[in-house]
Design a protein around this motif. Sequence first.
Motif, PDB file in Angstrom:
ATOM      1  N   MET A  62      48.640  48.151  33.640  1.00 27.30           N
ATOM      2  CA  MET A  62      47.309  48.298  33.079  1.00 27.30           C
ATOM      3  C   MET A  62      47.323  47.397  31.946  1.00 27.30           C
ATOM      4  O   MET A  62      46.221  46.577  31.638  1.00 27.30           O
ATOM      5  N   ILE A  63      48.337  47.306  31.108  1.00 27.55           N
ATOM      6  CA  ILE A  63      48.473  46.210  30.003  1.00 27.55           C
ATOM      7  C   ILE A  63      48.218  45.100  30.300  1.00 27.55           C
ATOM      8  O   ILE A  63      47.361  44.124  29.770  1.00 27.55           O
ATOM      9  N   ARG A  64      48.947  44.702  31.302  1.00 26.25           N
ATOM     10  CA  ARG A  64      49.028  42.994  31.520  1.00 26.25           C
ATOM     11  C   ARG A  64      47.470  42.849  32.118  1.00 26.25           C
ATOM     12  O   ARG A  64      46.874  41.704  32.040  1.00 26.25           O
ATOM     13  N   GLU A  65      46.944  43.870  32.994  1.00 25.38           N
ATOM     14  CA  GLU A  65      45.554  43.430  33.737  1.00 25.38           C
ATOM     15  C   GLU A  65      44.462  43.284  32.327  1.00 25.38           C
ATOM     16  O   GLU A  65      43.757  42.561  32.328  1.00 25.38           O
ATOM     17  N   ARG A  66      44.672  44.371  31.543  1.00 19.86           N
ATOM     18  CA  ARG A  66      43.779  44.337  30.335  1.00 19.86           C
ATOM     19  C   ARG A  66      43.964  43.265  29.464  1.00 19.86           C
ATOM     20  O   ARG A  66      42.928  42.348  28.973  1.00 19.86           O
ATOM     21  N   MET A  67      45.307  42.607  29.262  1.00 19.70           N
ATOM     22  CA  MET A  67      45.482  41.337  28.531  1.00 19.70           C
ATOM     23  C   MET A  67      44.994  40.225  29.345  1.00 19.70           C
ATOM     24  O   MET A  67      44.256  39.064  28.455  1.00 19.70           O
ATOM     25  N   LYS A  68      45.010  40.064  30.613  1.00 23.54           N
ATOM     26  CA  LYS A  68      44.415  39.005  31.356  1.00 23.54           C
ATOM     27  C   LYS A  68      42.930  38.908  31.009  1.00 23.54           C
ATOM     28  O   LYS A  68      42.108  37.792  30.788  1.00 23.54           O
ATOM     29  N   ILE A  69      41.998  40.174  30.891  1.00 22.78           N
ATOM     30  CA  ILE A  69      40.828  40.263  31.040  1.00 22.78           C
ATOM     31  C   ILE A  69      40.457  39.862  29.396  1.00 22.78           C
ATOM     32  O   ILE A  69      39.463  38.962  29.217  1.00 22.78           O
ATOM     33  N   ILE A  70      41.162  40.292  28.459  1.00 19.09           N
ATOM     34  CA  ILE A  70      40.927  39.890  27.022  1.00 19.09           C
ATOM     35  C   ILE A  70      41.005  38.222  26.946  1.00 19.09           C
ATOM     36  O   ILE A  70      40.201  37.874  26.012  1.00 19.09           O
ATOM     37  N   GLU A  73      38.484  36.497  28.211  1.00 17.39           N
ATOM     38  CA  GLU A  73      37.088  36.548  27.606  1.00 17.39           C
ATOM     39  C   GLU A  73      37.248  35.602  26.279  1.00 17.39           C
ATOM     40  O   GLU A  73      35.988  35.213  25.831  1.00 17.39           O
TER      41      GLU A  73
END
Length: 97
Positions: A62-70, A73
Amino acid sequence: MRSLLEKGLALGIGLAVKSKEQIETFVDELVTKGEIKKEESNELVNELIQKGQQAQSQLDEMIRERMKIILNEVNLATKAEVEQLEKRIRDLEQKQE
C-alpha cells in the motif's frame, strides 16, 4: 482459540509489526491467565507471526502504491529518466570534444 486470535489481531497493525519476542510474551500472558493451553501457544505464536508478516507485506505494498501516485502527481523524474539524461549528457560531452 479463534476468538483469542481475533482479539490479538484486533490490537491493530501495531501487533502485526511487533517482534517475535513481543508476540511470544503476549501469548505467554494468555497462557498464564489460562485463556489458552500451553500446547496451543506455539501454534498461536506461529499464526500471529504469519498474520503479522502478511499485514506488513500488505502495508508495504500500500505504501509503495501510494508513493507511486504521489511521485507521479509531483511529476518528478524517475531513476530511469535521470540515467537516460546522464547518458545523453555524456554522449553530448564526448561529441563536443
